[in-house]
Design a protein around this motif. Structure first.
Motif, mmCIF file in Angstrom:
data_model
loop_
_atom_site.group_PDB
_atom_site.id
_atom_site.type_symbol
_atom_site.label_atom_id
_atom_site.label_comp_id
_atom_site.label_asym_id
_atom_site.label_seq_id
_atom_site.Cartn_x
_atom_site.Cartn_y
_atom_site.Cartn_z
ATOM 1 N N PRO B 420 9.142 -7.979 10.065
ATOM 2 C CA PRO B 420 9.160 -9.271 9.364
ATOM 3 C C PRO B 420 10.530 -9.604 8.789
ATOM 4 C CG PRO B 420 7.231 -8.020 8.741
ATOM 5 C CD PRO B 420 8.071 -7.110 9.565
ATOM 6 N N LEU B 421 11.186 -8.601 8.223
ATOM 7 C CA LEU B 421 12.519 -8.840 7.661
ATOM 8 C C LEU B 421 13.507 -9.173 8.760
ATOM 9 C CD1 LEU B 421 13.209 -6.192 4.903
ATOM 10 C CD2 LEU B 421 13.112 -8.653 4.698
ATOM 11 N N ALA B 422 13.429 -8.403 9.855
ATOM 12 C CA ALA B 422 14.383 -8.607 10.947
ATOM 13 C C ALA B 422 14.246 -10.002 11.538
ATOM 14 C CB ALA B 422 14.161 -7.548 12.021
ATOM 15 N N VAL B 423 13.039 -10.574 11.460
ATOM 16 C CA VAL B 423 12.857 -11.928 11.977
ATOM 17 C C VAL B 423 13.197 -12.958 10.906
ATOM 18 C CG1 VAL B 423 11.164 -13.566 12.863
ATOM 19 C CG2 VAL B 423 11.092 -11.175 13.596
ATOM 20 N N ALA B 424 12.685 -12.727 9.690
ATOM 21 C CA ALA B 424 12.748 -13.770 8.668
ATOM 22 C C ALA B 424 14.167 -14.018 8.182
ATOM 23 C CB ALA B 424 11.845 -13.398 7.494
ATOM 24 N N LEU B 425 14.931 -12.959 7.952
ATOM 25 C CA LEU B 425 16.228 -13.173 7.304
ATOM 26 C C LEU B 425 17.216 -13.928 8.185
ATOM 27 C CD1 LEU B 425 16.716 -10.038 5.090
ATOM 28 C CD2 LEU B 425 15.859 -12.289 4.528
ATOM 29 N N PRO B 426 17.364 -13.557 9.486
ATOM 30 C CA PRO B 426 18.269 -14.375 10.319
ATOM 31 C C PRO B 426 17.832 -15.837 10.391
ATOM 32 C CG PRO B 426 17.789 -12.308 11.399
ATOM 33 C CD PRO B 426 16.903 -12.370 10.208
ATOM 34 N N VAL B 427 16.515 -16.069 10.473
ATOM 35 C CA VAL B 427 16.033 -17.449 10.497
ATOM 36 C C VAL B 427 16.416 -18.139 9.195
ATOM 37 C CG1 VAL B 427 13.983 -18.902 10.579
ATOM 38 C CG2 VAL B 427 14.164 -16.942 12.099
ATOM 39 N N ALA B 428 16.253 -17.404 8.086
ATOM 40 C CA ALA B 428 16.586 -17.995 6.792
ATOM 41 C C ALA B 428 18.065 -18.330 6.723
ATOM 42 C CB ALA B 428 16.197 -17.040 5.669
ATOM 43 N N VAL B 429 18.897 -17.456 7.268
ATOM 44 C CA VAL B 429 20.341 -17.731 7.287
ATOM 45 C C VAL B 429 20.602 -19.025 8.058
ATOM 46 C CG1 VAL B 429 22.555 -16.957 8.195
ATOM 47 C CG2 VAL B 429 21.075 -15.345 7.035
ATOM 48 N N ALA B 430 19.926 -19.157 9.205
ATOM 49 C CA ALA B 430 20.118 -20.366 10.010
ATOM 50 C C ALA B 430 19.671 -21.594 9.238
ATOM 51 C CB ALA B 430 19.332 -20.235 11.316
ATOM 52 N N VAL B 431 18.538 -21.463 8.549
ATOM 53 C CA VAL B 431 18.015 -22.601 7.783
ATOM 54 C C VAL B 431 19.007 -23.006 6.698
ATOM 55 C CG1 VAL B 431 16.265 -23.196 6.057
ATOM 56 C CG2 VAL B 431 15.573 -22.232 8.243
ATOM 57 N N VAL B 432 19.518 -22.011 5.967
ATOM 58 C CA VAL B 432 20.439 -22.341 4.885
ATOM 59 C C VAL B 432 21.719 -22.946 5.466
ATOM 60 C CG1 VAL B 432 21.757 -21.425 2.956
ATOM 61 C CG2 VAL B 432 19.485 -20.566 3.417
ATOM 62 N N ALA B 433 22.162 -22.420 6.614
ATOM 63 C CA ALA B 433 23.384 -22.948 7.212
ATOM 64 C C ALA B 433 23.196 -24.406 7.646
ATOM 65 C CB ALA B 433 23.780 -22.091 8.415
ATOM 66 N N LEU B 434 22.050 -24.674 8.294
ATOM 67 C CA LEU B 434 21.762 -26.044 8.718
ATOM 68 C C LEU B 434 21.690 -26.964 7.505
ATOM 69 C CD1 LEU B 434 20.932 -28.087 10.872
ATOM 70 C CD2 LEU B 434 18.579 -27.339 10.615
ATOM 71 N N THR B 435 21.011 -26.470 6.463
ATOM 72 C CA THR B 435 20.871 -27.261 5.251
ATOM 73 C C THR B 435 22.234 -27.562 4.639
ATOM 74 O OG1 THR B 435 18.829 -26.076 4.894
ATOM 75 C CG2 THR B 435 19.657 -27.342 3.066
ATOM 76 N N ALA B 436 23.071 -26.532 4.588
ATOM 77 C CA ALA B 436 24.392 -26.729 3.981
ATOM 78 C C ALA B 436 25.190 -27.761 4.774
ATOM 79 C CB ALA B 436 25.134 -25.410 3.924
ATOM 80 N N GLY B 437 25.102 -27.680 6.128
ATOM 81 C CA GLY B 437 25.831 -28.640 6.953
ATOM 82 C C GLY B 437 25.344 -30.061 6.728
ATOM 83 N N LEU B 438 24.029 -30.213 6.730
ATOM 84 C CA LEU B 438 23.477 -31.551 6.537
ATOM 85 C C LEU B 438 23.782 -32.061 5.130
ATOM 86 C CD1 LEU B 438 20.041 -31.217 8.338
ATOM 87 C CD2 LEU B 438 21.939 -32.647 9.000
ATOM 88 N N ALA B 439 23.781 -31.142 4.149
ATOM 89 C CA ALA B 439 24.085 -31.554 2.770
ATOM 90 C C ALA B 439 25.508 -32.088 2.702
ATOM 91 C CB ALA B 439 23.902 -30.384 1.817
ATOM 92 N N LEU B 440 26.397 -31.437 3.430
ATOM 93 C CA LEU B 440 27.786 -31.899 3.440
ATOM 94 C C LEU B 440 27.859 -33.328 3.986
ATOM 95 C CD1 LEU B 440 30.549 -30.883 2.758
ATOM 96 C CD2 LEU B 440 30.805 -30.102 5.108
ATOM 97 N N VAL B 441 27.196 -33.557 5.123
ATOM 98 C CA VAL B 441 27.176 -34.908 5.704
ATOM 99 C C VAL B 441 26.599 -35.908 4.698
ATOM 100 C CG1 VAL B 441 26.186 -36.340 7.514
ATOM 101 C CG2 VAL B 441 26.955 -34.023 8.038
ATOM 102 N N THR B 442 25.485 -35.523 4.094
ATOM 103 C CA THR B 442 24.797 -36.428 3.162
ATOM 104 C C THR B 442 25.696 -36.831 2.016
ATOM 105 O OG1 THR B 442 22.778 -35.254 3.675
ATOM 106 C CG2 THR B 442 22.747 -36.665 1.742
#
Lengths: 218, 665
Positions: B420-442
């Motif tokens: 679960p950790l091996a799956v969840a954490l990389p996905v979470a990193v991707a989510v935060v990265a996407l969020t940060a990018g979109l936040a910058l645009v916003t």
């Protein structure tokens, strides 16, 4: 008073109560119903008087006089005034008399079944008469549901109230005067108010058929 | 009476006084008197929160009409953090309100509602038992509900917003009531100290967790329960929406922390996954909606959903990592959650106050009609700009520190031992990265379109700088964003001590160090280094600019490069258009292009009309069918009540018979 006479008198008055209720269900004429209601009031007063005589309490005898005055004389008089003010005293029930009587019989059976745990296997005549009070309540309710005219509703309500009073007298072996006085006043007031409302209905809508009141919702 | 109890008593007394002042003061003086009283209440709240945070304990209790049920205020250190957040935001909002309120927002009822709302807000984290908690929770809901309705005379949509808000907030309350009831039945007590005996792995614990999490998620505005947020925040007056967004939704975070840290610590891994998923979806969906919306306050409201989503993501990661025994990373995630909460409170407060200033000055909320405010409102622009940097999580702001800590926990928590950790954490990193990018645009869009370029409407053209209290409130918020971003160490240490994490240190110029992860961040040192590196470049380019003076080029025909009309600029909608294309399937915008041809030839275009309507997909697909179903149910159930007296009597008769039959069986 011997015990057997006491038991017979209780059975007689209680039986009269049930019989009058059944007859009210059967009859369509409002005048006849009011007369039956008066007889029922006499029977109820008789029941209370028998109880008072048996218990040797003067208070219960007074209560019985009160019941007699109210339920056998005053209320039927008030009702018959209402009935007599207009000529049409035919009730057209929502259920035909045969079906109503069958229902009344079923409700009486239900009352006996419900009261089984209370009655147990005692031979106490008052306990054995309790189901009749319950049956009266249920039959009163049945009248409320199946009758259309406002005056019939009042009759149903009074039968229901007689049932409640019967149960109260039989289970508590009489009710204190002050409590009965309060309850009687309540009933009297309710009947008077409904009487006034019925009169207004008659004036406003030209009839007292409750089915015409369905537009008053919301 | 110890200092904490004294401060809490003082706060309650000042709140009562503030209510009296707000109710009795004459209209011309009301904003000053009530505003100062609210300021005093918030200040005493900060003191009380500070005492609680520094480890003082104390209990204030009052008996109720019910035997053995007392109302208890007994804040712990975690509660202290949130009391300080709530009070500080209230302080800024009250200061702002002195200069801002007018008309219906300056009415007696609006001030009373504001005082009751903020008092409830500060009492929620101070509560020591379930009854007090729920009472304060309802005070908060009640006050904010009235505030959403403030402008109901002029804005009909305020009524619908208030209705949505009331329904969702009651849903939240019912879920909490059920959740607390489960816990209280299992333990036989309503005090928080007694609730801890429930095992998190039991069925009772799981049920309570689900109910409470859903309840708190509703208040926190997480997808799919966020639906009230973009409606209610824009309708409330700006000082109230600042408090609602920066502090009230935090109470959902506080409640969740209460569940996973205090009531049932050591929850199973699936709790973490639930929180991670809720938070991840909210973060991405929230910022995506924010990036394409043009209404300033609606944009900020959606961005709140994003930030709260990130906080829940961090809490979820913390629970998940703790369940697998990776303590250091779990504690870093928890610290990140608190840092995100504080950072969000600072920048969102400032942003909402700034948005209020924009609306106040221009009368416009639509970004497509703003522009050029940087010159006209320099102070507001400065505060708004800094806060926007914080919201975009750029360096030297608080947002950067918080997201950095979150990334550290994700990176150091990654392990191959637990799937679960091996799956969840990389996905979470991707989510935060996407969020940060979109936040910058916003936030580039929000600041760039709103404050730079040329004004797109007369309202924006006639804008003027707002009054001093409004200016200062927004500036203090912005200063807090910078302070938290430049000196994160001491603040992180205080926060860490509040949740029992010892492994946090200050390093360098107030930098943050997490020794157990072996990482450190010293923003001040980084800033100095960057300055030192940039200095030669600046000097050289300045010198060369002096040597080659700029030539003025006046083209007779600008090749389309000269913008003759403000309408030729980018608008918020056109800036977000690429995003709209990329996320077309998720956002599902309604677009109309109407082309009118010239009468002479159908190859010549006389006019092109473009219209775009964005609606919340979750509302359209999820809530509308539900509401339609409820409506149909209502219509069908009206047949039960057809107005016939006989039918009503039959209902009670049948009920009586059924009861009798059941009794006799």
């Amino acid at each position: 008073m011997s015990e057997s006479l006491y038991a017979q008198l209780i059975s007689l008055t209680a039986g009269t109560l049930l019989l009058t209720a059944a007859l009210i269900v059967w009859r369509r004429s409002l005048r006849a119903s009011v007369r039956l209601l008066a007889i029922q009031g006499i029977a109820l007063a008789g029941l209370v008087a028998v109880l008072g005589w048996h218990e040797r309490t003067i208070e219960l005898v007074l209560v019985s006089l009160l019941v007699l005055g109210l339920k056998a004389i005053v209320l039927p008089l008030v009702l018959s005034r209402n009935v007599l003010t207009h000529d049409d005293d035919r009730e057209v029930p929502r259920l035909n008399p045969t079906a109503s009587l069958i229902f009344a019989a079923l409700l009486t059976m239900l009352a006996y079944i419900v009261c089984r745990p209370w009655m147990g296997d005692t031979d106490d005549p008052t306990s054995r008469a309790v189901p009749i009070g319950i049956a009266l309540v249920l039959i009163g309710f049945l009248l409320l549901i199946t009758r259309r005219r406002a005056a019939s509703q009042l009759i149903g309500f009074l039968v229901l109230d007689n049932g409640i009073a019967t149960v109260a007298f039989l289970t508590a072996t009489g009710v204190p005067l002050i409590v009965e006085l309060g309850a009687s006043l309540d009933v009297l007031l309710v009947v008077l108010i409904l009487q006034v409302l019925t009169g207004r209905m008659q004036v406003k809508f030209g009839g007292t058929d409750l089915d015409d009141l369905t537009e008053l919702k919301d | 009476m110890n200092p904490l109890e004294g401060a809490l008593t003082a706060e309650l007394l000042i709140a009562a006084l503030a209510c009296i002042v707000a109710a009795l003061s004459p209209a011309s003086m009301r904003r000053y008197l009530a505003g100062v009283a609210t300021l005093a209440m918030a200040a005493s709240g900060i003191v009380a929160g500070g005492f609680a945070l520094s480890g003082h304990t104390g209990t204030l209790s009052a008996p109720t009409a019910l035997p053995a049920v007392d109302l208890t205020l007994a804040p712990d250190r975690l509660g202290g953090v949130f009391i300080v957040i709530a009070s500080a935001v209230t302080l800024l909002a009250a200061l702002y309100a002195i200069g801002y309120v007018h008309g219906s927002a300056d009415s007696r009822s609006a001030w009373l509602a504001f005082i009751i709302f903020t008092l409830g807000l500060q009492m929620v984290p101070a509560a020591g038992d379930v009854i007090t908690f729920l009472l304060a929770w309802e005070l908060m809901a009640l006050g904010s509900g009235v505030l959403v309705l403030t402008d109901h005379r002029t804005r009909p949509q305020a009524r619908s917003a208030a209705l949505w808000y009331a329904v969702m907030t009651q849903l939240s309350f019912l879920l909490l009531l059920a959740g607390f009831a489960v816990l209280a039945t299992a333990t036989g007590s309503t005090t928080f100290d007694a609730l801890v005996t429930v095992s998190p792995t039991s069925t009772t614990g799981a049920l309570a967790f689900i109910l409470l999490t859903l309840g708190f998620a509703t208040k926190a505005g997480l997808v799919p329960l966020h639906i009230w947020l973009p409606r209610a925040h824009p309708e409330a007056p700006s000082h109230a929406s600042a408090v609602m967004s920066a502090a009230m939704v935090k109470m959902g975070v506080y409640g969740t922390l209460l569940v996973v840290l205090r009531f049932m610590p050591g929850g199973p891994a699936w709790w973490g996954i639930v929180l991670l998923v809720l938070g991840g979806i909210s973060a991405v969906y929230g910022i995506l909606q924010a990036s394409v919306t043009s209404d300033v306050k609606r944009l900020l409201a959606y961005s709140t959903t994003e930030n709260i989503g990130l906080i829940f993501l961090a809490i979820g990661a913390s629970v998940l990592l703790a369940a697998y025994g990776i303590t250091a990373a779990s504690q870093a995630a928890l610290l990140a959650a608190l840092l995100l909460a504080i950072s969000h409170a600072a920048f969102k407060c400032s942003l909402f106050l700034g948005a209020g200033a924009i609306v106040h000055a221009t009368g416009e909320r639509n970004l497509d009609r703003l522009g050029g405010l940087g010159v006209r409102m320099p102070w507001t622009a400065a505060a708004f700009g800094v806060a926007a940097l914080g919201a975009a999580a750029l360096p030297v702001t608080s947002g950067f520190v918080a997201e950095w800590t979150l990334f550290q926990s994700f990176i150091h928590g990654a392990t191959r031992d637990a799937i679960p950790l091996a799956v969840a954490l990389p996905v979470a990193v991707a989510v935060v990265a996407l969020t940060a990018g979109l936040a910058l645009v916003t936030f580039v869009k929000l600041y760039g379109i709103g404050f730079l370029a040329r004004p797109r409407s007369t309202g924006a053209d006639d804008a003027h700088e707002v009054s001093h209290p409004m200016r200062w409130a927004a500036l203090i918020g912005a200063a807090a964003v910078i302070a938290l971003g430049v000196f994160p160490g001491p603040i992180a240490q205080v926060l860490a001590s509040a949740v029992g994490i010892g492994d946090v240190a200050t390093i360098g110029f107030g930098g943050l160090s997490l020794p157990s992860l072996g990482v450190l961040l010293d923003p001040m040192a980084l800033a100095i280094t960057a300055l030192v590196c940039a200095l030669p470049v600046v000097v050289v380019s300045a010198l060369s600019a002096r040597r080659h003076p700029r030539r003025a080029t006046e083209l007779p025909w600008g090749c389309g490069g000269v913008r003759v009309s403000p309408r030729m600029q980018y608008t918020a909608t056109s800036y977000a258009e690429p995003l709209m294309r990329v996320f077309d399937d998720t956002l599902r915008p309604e677009q109309d292009v109407v082309v009118t041809h010239a009468t002479e030839s159908r190859y010549l275009v006389a006019q092109v009309r473009y219209r775009q309507k964005l609606s919340d997909v979750i509302e359209v697909r999820g809530y509308r069918p539900l509401l339609a179903f409820a409506d149909r149910l209502g219509v069908v159930s009206r047949r039960l009540q057809n107005g016939s007296l006989h039918r009503y009597l039959t209902y009670s008769f049948v009920a009586l018979i059924v009861v009798l039959v059941v009794v006799s069986l």
